[in-house]
Design a protein around this motif. Structure first.
Motif, short mmCIF file in Angstrom:
data_model
loop_
_atom_site.label_atom_id
_atom_site.label_comp_id
_atom_site.label_asym_id
_atom_site.label_seq_id
_atom_site.Cartn_x
_atom_site.Cartn_y
_atom_site.Cartn_z
N GLN A 179 -10.56 -14.94 -6.86
CA GLN A 179 -8.83 -14.79 -6.16
C GLN A 179 -8.10 -13.62 -6.74
O GLN A 179 -7.52 -12.78 -5.95
N GLU A 180 -8.23 -13.55 -7.95
CA GLU A 180 -7.44 -12.39 -8.79
C GLU A 180 -8.10 -11.07 -8.26
O GLU A 180 -7.10 -9.99 -8.11
N ALA A 181 -9.40 -10.76 -8.11
CA ALA A 181 -9.92 -9.78 -7.53
C ALA A 181 -9.62 -9.64 -6.17
O ALA A 181 -9.37 -8.18 -5.71
N THR A 182 -9.31 -10.52 -5.33
CA THR A 182 -8.99 -10.51 -3.88
C THR A 182 -7.48 -10.10 -4.01
O THR A 182 -7.07 -9.02 -3.21
N ASP A 183 -6.70 -10.59 -4.75
CA ASP A 183 -5.16 -10.16 -4.77
C ASP A 183 -4.98 -8.77 -5.20
O ASP A 183 -4.06 -7.92 -4.75
N GLU A 184 -5.88 -8.13 -6.40
CA GLU A 184 -5.93 -6.96 -6.56
C GLU A 184 -6.12 -5.84 -5.51
O GLU A 184 -5.49 -4.75 -5.37
N ALA A 185 -7.43 -6.18 -4.74
CA ALA A 185 -7.81 -5.45 -3.65
C ALA A 185 -6.64 -5.44 -2.65
O ALA A 185 -6.43 -4.53 -2.10
N HIS A 186 -5.95 -6.55 -2.18
CA HIS A 186 -4.77 -6.61 -1.37
C HIS A 186 -3.57 -5.75 -1.78
O HIS A 186 -3.07 -5.16 -1.12
N ALA A 187 -3.45 -5.74 -3.18
CA ALA A 187 -2.47 -4.83 -3.50
C ALA A 187 -2.69 -3.40 -3.60
O ALA A 187 -1.90 -2.52 -3.17
N GLU A 188 -3.88 -3.01 -3.77
CA GLU A 188 -4.41 -1.78 -3.74
C GLU A 188 -4.11 -1.12 -2.31
O GLU A 188 -3.58 -0.02 -2.06
N LEU A 189 -4.63 -2.05 -1.26
CA LEU A 189 -4.42 -1.51 0.30
C LEU A 189 -3.04 -1.47 0.54
O LEU A 189 -2.40 -0.43 1.13
N THR A 190 -2.13 -2.54 0.03
CA THR A 190 -0.55 -2.41 0.33
C THR A 190 0.00 -1.00 -0.46
O THR A 190 0.66 -0.23 0.08
N ARG A 191 -0.36 -0.63 -1.51
CA ARG A 191 -0.07 0.76 -2.15
C ARG A 191 -0.48 1.84 -1.47
O ARG A 191 0.16 2.80 -1.15
N LEU A 192 -1.65 1.59 -1.00
CA LEU A 192 -2.51 2.87 -0.30
C LEU A 192 -1.43 2.98 0.91
O LEU A 192 -1.25 4.16 1.58
N GLN A 193 -1.35 1.94 1.62
CA GLN A 193 -0.58 2.07 3.07
C GLN A 193 0.73 2.61 2.84
O GLN A 193 1.29 3.45 3.72
N GLU A 194 1.66 2.19 1.95
CA GLU A 194 2.83 2.72 1.35
C GLU A 194 2.85 4.25 1.11
O GLU A 194 3.48 4.93 1.55
N GLU A 195 1.66 4.66 0.42
CA GLU A 195 1.60 6.09 0.24
C GLU A 195 1.33 6.92 1.49
O GLU A 195 1.74 8.01 1.55
N LEU A 196 0.39 6.39 2.09
CA LEU A 196 -0.18 7.02 3.55
C LEU A 196 1.13 7.00 4.47
O LEU A 196 0.88 7.99 5.19
N GLY A 197 1.99 6.35 4.66
CA GLY A 197 3.00 6.25 5.63
C GLY A 197 2.51 5.66 6.85
O GLY A 197 1.61 4.94 6.88
N ASP A 198 3.24 6.30 7.76
CA ASP A 198 2.93 5.69 9.44
C ASP A 198 1.59 5.92 9.75
O ASP A 198 1.18 7.18 9.91
N ALA A 199 0.97 4.86 10.25
CA ALA A 199 -0.57 5.23 10.70
C ALA A 199 -0.63 6.29 11.87
O ALA A 199 -1.41 6.92 11.73
N ALA A 200 0.32 6.19 12.65
CA ALA A 200 0.12 7.11 13.82
C ALA A 200 0.30 8.54 13.28
O ALA A 200 -0.10 9.36 14.26
N GLN A 201 0.59 8.82 12.16
CA GLN A 201 0.72 10.04 11.69
C GLN A 201 -0.40 10.54 10.72
O GLN A 201 -0.30 11.64 10.19
#
Length: 96
Positions: A16-38
């Protein structure tokens, strides 16, 4: 050989902790990348690769929950709730 519930919970908590870390990394990456349409093609590849990498711990946790529920005779949802509680997840109002 009998499986001890404490050993099962320890393993599931790690997953579960590994899953949580993976989710947090995806969230961080999504914030870093910004709007997916762009996103550029390169950014889409970065996201796809991160998504594929994050799927592994999710799959391992899901598979382990099924296996240990069957092995221990516990209800899968109960087992998952125990893991969620131990890892600090707060149930949604309709789950409590």
């Amino acid at each position: 050989m009998k499986i001890e519930l404490s050993d099962v919970l320890d393993e599931l908590i790690e997953l579960q902790e590994a899953t949580d870390e993976a989710h947090a990394e995806l969230t961080r990456l999504q914030e870093e990348l910004g709007d997916a349409a762009q996103w550029t093609d390169e950014q889409h590849v970065i996201w796809r690769d991160a998504w594929e990498e994050a799927r592994e711990p999710w799959w391992l946790l899901d598979t382990a929950l099924d296996h240990y529920a069957e092995t221990t005779g516990l209800d899968r949802d109960e087992l998952e709730a125990m893991v969620q509680k131990e890892t600090g997840h707060v149930p949604l109002p309709d789950e409590a």
